[in-house]
Structure formats: C-alpha cells, structure tokens
Design a protein around this motif. Structure first.
Motif, short mmCIF file in Angstrom:
data_model
loop_
_atom_site.label_atom_id
_atom_site.label_comp_id
_atom_site.label_asym_id
_atom_site.label_seq_id
_atom_site.Cartn_x
_atom_site.Cartn_y
_atom_site.Cartn_z
N GLY A 525 52.33 -0.10 4.22
CA GLY A 525 51.68 0.84 3.57
C GLY A 525 52.63 0.94 2.57
O GLY A 525 53.88 0.30 2.51
N GLN A 526 51.47 0.53 2.04
CA GLN A 526 52.46 1.25 0.30
C GLN A 526 51.44 2.74 -0.44
O GLN A 526 50.21 2.59 -0.61
CB GLN A 526 52.21 0.20 -0.93
N LEU A 527 52.13 2.67 -1.95
CA LEU A 527 51.30 3.61 -2.07
C LEU A 527 49.59 3.44 -4.14
O LEU A 527 49.49 2.18 -3.73
CB LEU A 527 52.13 4.68 -2.94
N LEU A 528 49.00 4.11 -3.42
CA LEU A 528 47.69 3.26 -4.61
C LEU A 528 48.53 3.48 -5.53
O LEU A 528 49.47 4.39 -6.03
CB LEU A 528 46.50 5.34 -4.87
N GLY A 529 48.23 2.46 -6.48
CA GLY A 529 48.30 2.17 -7.55
C GLY A 529 49.91 1.47 -8.11
O GLY A 529 50.32 1.20 -9.21
N MET A 530 50.49 1.54 -6.88
CA MET A 530 52.09 0.27 -6.78
C MET A 530 51.75 -0.96 -6.12
O MET A 530 50.83 -0.79 -4.69
CB MET A 530 53.38 1.45 -6.34
N CYS A 531 52.19 -2.24 -6.20
CA CYS A 531 52.62 -3.14 -5.62
C CYS A 531 51.29 -3.31 -4.70
O CYS A 531 51.97 -3.95 -3.94
CB CYS A 531 53.62 -2.69 -4.54
N ASP A 532 50.28 -3.75 -6.16
CA ASP A 532 49.01 -4.34 -5.22
C ASP A 532 48.76 -6.35 -4.69
O ASP A 532 48.91 -6.19 -4.11
CB ASP A 532 48.39 -4.13 -6.16
N GLN A 533 50.54 -6.60 -5.67
CA GLN A 533 50.75 -7.65 -5.06
C GLN A 533 51.08 -8.15 -3.60
O GLN A 533 51.35 -9.20 -3.32
CB GLN A 533 51.65 -8.47 -6.08
N ILE A 534 51.20 -7.12 -2.69
CA ILE A 534 52.19 -6.89 -1.54
C ILE A 534 50.67 -6.75 -0.66
O ILE A 534 50.74 -6.90 0.09
CB ILE A 534 53.09 -6.00 -1.53
N SER A 535 50.31 -5.56 -1.38
CA SER A 535 49.53 -5.18 -0.27
C SER A 535 48.03 -5.77 0.21
O SER A 535 47.71 -6.08 1.38
CB SER A 535 48.50 -3.67 -0.54
N PHE A 536 47.11 -6.04 -1.52
CA PHE A 536 45.98 -7.11 -1.25
C PHE A 536 46.16 -8.31 -0.61
O PHE A 536 45.20 -9.16 -0.09
CB PHE A 536 45.63 -7.44 -2.57
N PRO A 537 47.34 -9.25 -1.00
CA PRO A 537 47.81 -10.63 -0.25
C PRO A 537 47.54 -10.42 1.07
O PRO A 537 47.35 -11.30 2.10
CB PRO A 537 49.02 -10.65 -1.30
N LEU A 538 48.52 -9.02 1.72
CA LEU A 538 48.38 -8.94 3.22
C LEU A 538 46.94 -8.37 4.27
O LEU A 538 46.56 -8.84 5.33
CB LEU A 538 49.06 -7.71 3.48
N GLY A 539 46.75 -8.22 3.18
CA GLY A 539 44.75 -7.05 3.56
C GLY A 539 43.87 -8.80 3.63
O GLY A 539 43.11 -8.48 4.80
N GLN A 540 43.94 -9.33 2.64
CA GLN A 540 43.43 -10.65 2.76
C GLN A 540 43.60 -11.60 3.88
O GLN A 540 42.61 -12.79 4.40
CB GLN A 540 42.96 -11.18 1.40
N ALA A 541 45.20 -12.43 4.00
CA ALA A 541 45.64 -12.78 4.89
C ALA A 541 45.17 -12.50 6.60
O ALA A 541 45.07 -12.66 7.39
CB ALA A 541 47.44 -13.04 5.22
N GLY A 542 44.79 -11.24 6.83
CA GLY A 542 43.90 -10.51 7.79
C GLY A 542 45.27 -9.50 8.45
O GLY A 542 44.93 -8.82 10.00
N TYR A 543 46.19 -9.42 7.97
CA TYR A 543 47.23 -7.79 8.04
C TYR A 543 46.38 -6.40 8.25
O TYR A 543 45.93 -6.17 6.90
CB TYR A 543 48.33 -8.08 7.29
N PRO A 544 47.24 -5.64 9.23
CA PRO A 544 46.28 -4.47 9.15
C PRO A 544 47.04 -3.68 7.92
O PRO A 544 48.30 -3.63 7.72
CB PRO A 544 46.56 -3.54 10.76
#
Length: 600
Positions: A525-544
């Motif tokens: 979990g991350q906040l909206l507007g922060m650290c998209d470079q963490i959130s979206f690679p995780l999501g695209q790799a299949g991590y919740p």
C-alpha cells in the motif's frame, strides 16, 4: 459503575470466543491453516513464474501516466521541497483564494496539489481514476478526506473536554492514572507535529454517528469497486476518547504488573513470548500482597483456564483481566512510588458507560457491513496513549470476524520499541484461538509529537532511538509475519510503505519462502500521488497493491493537502529518487517523440 463493566460489553458486542488455553489443543486449532498450506503447495506447479519487478524502469513504471501528469508531479514535488514556501503555504493559499475567487482557486488546486493527492469530490467523480488504476493492477482504499478546520485553541478545548471523565473534573480520579494516559493541555491539539494521519476530535455522539455513516459509504463503495477491496477506519472517530485513555491505562498497568512479577521470579529482560511465571510462586506473591485469600486465588488459576503446564505467560495473564474470572472484582496493582495497592479499574458514570457502549456498537456495525460486502477493514493505529485500547478492541473484532479469512486488520507502528513483542503475542493468540491473523505494518505517523509529549510530561520515550532502529524493527516484524504466512495460508499482511528497500526486502523474502502473489497473503500500500514507481510495477507484475485514495470537496480537504505537502517535504529532503525518475521519463518521451504518450 466501573470500567470492569467494559468487559461484559466487549463480549456482548463482539461475541467472545473460548477462553485462552496453553493446553496442547494449539496443534488442532491450527489444522485449517496447515490444510490450506498443503492445498497451496499442490497448486504451485500450475502457477506461472512471477515477473521481475524493476523500480528503475521508468517506461514501465509510468506507463499509466500521461505526460502532463508527470509534469504536474514534478512541479508539486519540487514545490514540496521548498522550506520557505511550505513555511507560508497556508497564508499563500488564503491569498490565492482571495485574488482568484473560489472558482478559479478550485481549478488551480485541481491542476496542482489537489489533482496530485486527491481523487475527486465525491464517489461518482472518483470512479474513472479507480477504474484506470485497476486496469494497471492497482486497487484502491477509499477515504473521505474531509476534516474539521479547527483553530489550535478549539482543538485543545475539544480534546480536554472529551478526554477527561466526570470524576477527574471533580478532582477525584486524576492521581490514580498514569501520566501518559491523562489529558494534557499542552498537547491538546493532536494535529501538532503529525503530517500523515487524519485527526478526529470528539464533538458529540451525533457527530460520531455521522463519521460511522461516512465509513459505511466508503466500505460500500470499496465493495462495489472490486472483489478484493480494503477500507480503513479510525476508532477516535467513533466515540469519546476518554474511554480509550482509561482502557489503555488499565491494560498497560496490568501488563506492567506481569513484568514486575516476572522480575521477582528472576525472569526480567526476556522476550514477551518467552516470559512465563511459575503459578505457585505467583500465588504466594499475590497472597502476601493481600489482594485476596489463598482459596480465591487458587480458583483463578485452574487447568481449564491455563492448562497443565504450571506456568502462566502474558497471553494467559491478559485473559485474567476479563470478567470471565472472579479476579475482576479484586483487580488492584501496586503503585511503585507509594507502595500502596490501588484499584486497577476506574469508575464511569452511567452516561459515560452509554457512550462507551455506543462506540463498541459503531465498531460492530462497520465490521458487519465489511463482512457483508466482502471488504477487509483496516483499523488505523493512533497515539500510544490510545493504542493499547485500540489494539484490544481490534483483537475482539478479529476474534469474531476473522473466522474463515482475515477480514479485520490491526495496524502496528514499527517506530515503537514494543512493536515486535505486540506482533508476536498477537500471532500466537491467533494460533491458540484459531482465528485468522491480519496485520498492516507501518513505520508510524506521530513520532515528533510522541517524543515531545514523553519529554514534557515525564515518561519513557516509546519511540525507537534512530531511523535505522525503526527500519530494523519494521523488517524484523515483517520477517516474523512472513514466516507465519508460510505455515498458515489463512493469515495476511499489508506492507504499507513508501520505502523502496523495504518493498525489495519483502519481495526477496516472499520468493525465499515460496509466497506467490496469487496467494493474496501479502499486500502492498502507498498513498495516491506518491511513489508510483513502486505501486505500478508491483501491480503490473501481479502483486496485490493498493493506493490510499482520499476524496472530498476542495476546500474541505485542504488540511489533508497541507499534511501531504509537509510529508513530501521530509521525503524530498532525504532523497530525490522519485523526482529524478519522473524527470528521466519525461526527458525520454521528449527525446523519442512520444510526449503525447497513450496509456496502454
């Protein structure tokens, strides 16, 4: 009436499970989790390999973002790094509103800070962003970000009125409570020094009902947005905080009494789960103190409640405070300063008891709604003088609702010295009683305030001494929980962190332990507007992975935006990585002629 009556209320509100036991039934109670692990192992061969996650690949990290959104992020993060601007940001916002008028001011905010950190004004307007993020593998945790815009004086007055009991106002109860759990005017404004957590101040029971209705709408919206939604609640929004203070005081004194008895038996300094009292020696100590007769004491410590080991650990000790035992009417603890025995349980007026009951009922309503719509409910952590009560009440909800899967998640703040003990105790409690452990791990939001309060009032600083110690605590707690997940497929954890090293550590340990993203045991979990470079690679790799998504009208979320700006200032002082990655991707698009990038 006394706080002792809180315990029957807890049972009626949360339908308590069987008493604690250290008998060998633990293995049988854990069988369901082990069966799930065996089933998971059989399915592993059919799973595709997990893609590698690269947080430095800007093309993939920002594939979901349009170029103008990257430019906005660069601008906002750069402004957040300016100490001079942040020091005067409230005055500048008022000036801009006066010069531009409300309509143009709202538009300016939506193009900058509001657009960066807030999803929209209402649940309908935020739907496109939720669906967009979902398409890239990122879920949403909805939060209605509206806060009261109180002056420090108003906040202080509300806090002092709501944290002081009738007996204390009459001058009869204050001296019986620990300094940490008394209201102090100098720290009445709980927003002071807090940059990343919402603060609620008690106004009335009707206002608490209004907060509950807001949480219910968020739970319903989360359930409608996806099949695996989360929602978050704060218990200070649901009732008078005086109850949390008094209950925390009771729980802390009772635990301290256990450790005093352990020291008498030469067992000081052991880890929480390794500390065991010899029951026979404990009975002798209690008789000498004059708390009760030998016959009464022997009835408290029976095979039915404690097993046959002849020892008593901290979980057994915690169960004794419940009115299931006759001990509750004798609950006194020694005051180490005076040497006198003092009542452990405080007195409530009838109205205060009704307020306490309504708080528990609101919690129950929210948990039932979350269960009905299939949304997991995270109970946020708060200040240390509220947290023992919050954790205990959350545990009661877990006992009732985490029967088949982890629906209720407790939050552990890893900047606290006692977090590892609390995590290990709660994991063991879930094992013994057979319910599903659910946790959210955070570093913490109240460090500056907690340290200043402890120093001013005169009690031990609860915070780890250094940032490195907090990181070590986070990784130690996380590793312990991940080890539990390996052996118990019904447990789960939310890794709520913007720290890239912590996320990498989690991914590495998941691989080593054989925890697959498809198991949906480890969430990020991350906040909206922060650290998209963490959130979206995780999501695209299949991590919740989830974004914490606040929404609300522009003027009413300004307090939230102020905290986001301040929090980003601290991040930007320590590292420029996010800004550098954004700038790197924008330059790449300029260089390759893909400035009008289409999201794919």
């Amino acid at each position: 009436m006394s706080l002792r009556r809180a315990f029957p209320v807890l049972r009626s509100a949360f339908s308590r499970r069987a008493p604690l036991s250290t008998a060998p039934a633990t293995r049988e109670q854990h069988a369901a989790g082990l069966e799930a692990v065996r089933g998971r192992g059989a399915a592993e061969a059919a799973r595709p390999p997990v893609p590698a996650v690269d947080f430095g690949n800007t093309q993939e990290a920002y594939r979901s973002r349009r170029s103008w959104e990257l430019a906005r992020s660069l601008l906002v993060l750069r402004l957040c790094a300016s100490p001079a601007l942040l020091a005067r940001h409230e005055q500048l916002l008022r000036l801009a509103r006066r010069l531009l008028g409300q309509r143009l001011f709202d538009r300016l905010m939506k193009m900058t800070f509001y657009g960066q950190f807030v999803a929209g004004e209402d649940q309908e307007s935020i739907r496109p962003l939720i669906q967009h993020n979902r398409a890239f593998g990122v879920g949403s945790i909805l939060d209605y970000g509206v806060e009261e815009d109180l002056t420090p004086e108003e906040a202080e007055r509300k806090e002092m009125e709501s944290c002081t009991s009738a007996s204390e106002r009459d001058g009869h109860g204050t001296s019986k409570r620990e300094k940490q759990f008394q209201a102090h005017r100098a720290f009445g404004d709980r927003r002071d020094g807090v940059v990343s957590a919402r603060t609620y101040f008690y106004a009335s029971e009707a206002k608490c009902d209004s907060h509950m209705e807001t949480f219910l709408r968020c739970i319903e919206a989360s359930g409608g947005a996806s099949e695996d939604g989360f929602s978050a609640v704060k218990l200070t929004a649901l009732g008078r905080p005086q109850f949390l203070l008094q209950f925390s005081d009771v729980l802390t004194k009772w635990r301290r009494f256990f450790h005093q008895m352990a020291a008498e038996q030469g067992k000081a300094g052991l880890a929480a789960m390794d500390t065991k009292l010899e029951v026979a020696a404990l009975q002798e100590s209690v008789v000498k103190m004059g708390i009760a007769s030998r016959m009464e004491i022997e009835n408290w410590f029976t095979v039915e409640t404690l097993g046959v080991s002849g020892t008593l650990d901290l979980l057994d000790w915690g169960s004794l405070i419940d009115s299931r035992t006759e001990l509750s009417r004798h609950l006194v603890v020694p005051n180490m300063q005076t040497g006198q025995l003092e009542p452990l349980l405080s007195r409530f007026t009838e109205e205060e008891e009704r307020q306490m009951t309504r708080m528990l009922q609101r919690m129950d309503v929210l948990a039932k709604k979350a269960s009905e719509v299939g949304v997991r409910l995270m109970v946020d952590a708060e200040q240390t003088y509220f947290q023992p009560a919050i954790s205990r009440l959350t545990l009661e909800m877990q006992r009732r609702f985490n029967v088949e899967r982890p629906l209720i998640f407790n939050t552990y703040q890893c900047y606290l010295k006692d977090t590892y003990d609390n995590v290990t105790l709660d994991v063991e409690l879930a094992r013994r009683e057979g319910w599903c452990f659910g946790a959210k791990l955070v570093r913490g939001a109240y460090m500056a305030q907690e340290r200043a309060r402890a120093l001013e009032i005169g009690y031990e600083d609860p915070i780890n001494p250094t940032y490195e110690a907090t990181n070590a605590m986070y990784h130690r707690c996380l590793n312990y929980v991940l080890e539990e997940l390996k052996h118990n497929a019904r447990a789960a954890v939310m890794v709520a962190s913007h720290n890239e090293d912590t996320v990498r550590f989690t991914l590495c340990r998941m691989e080593e332990l054989g925890l697959h993203p498809a198991d949906c045991q480890v969430y990020f979990g991350q906040l909206l507007g922060m650290c998209d470079q963490i959130s979206f690679p995780l999501g695209q790799a299949g991590y919740p992975v989830y974004k914490y998504v606040p929404y609300g009208p522009v003027m009413e979320v300004l307090p939230y935006l102020s905290r986001r700006a301040l929090e980003n200032s601290g991040v930007m002082k320590g590292a420029q990585r996010e800004w550098q990655l954004l700038w790197q991707e924008l330059k790449r698009r300029l260089r390759t002629g893909s400035l009008f990038h289409r999201q794919a």
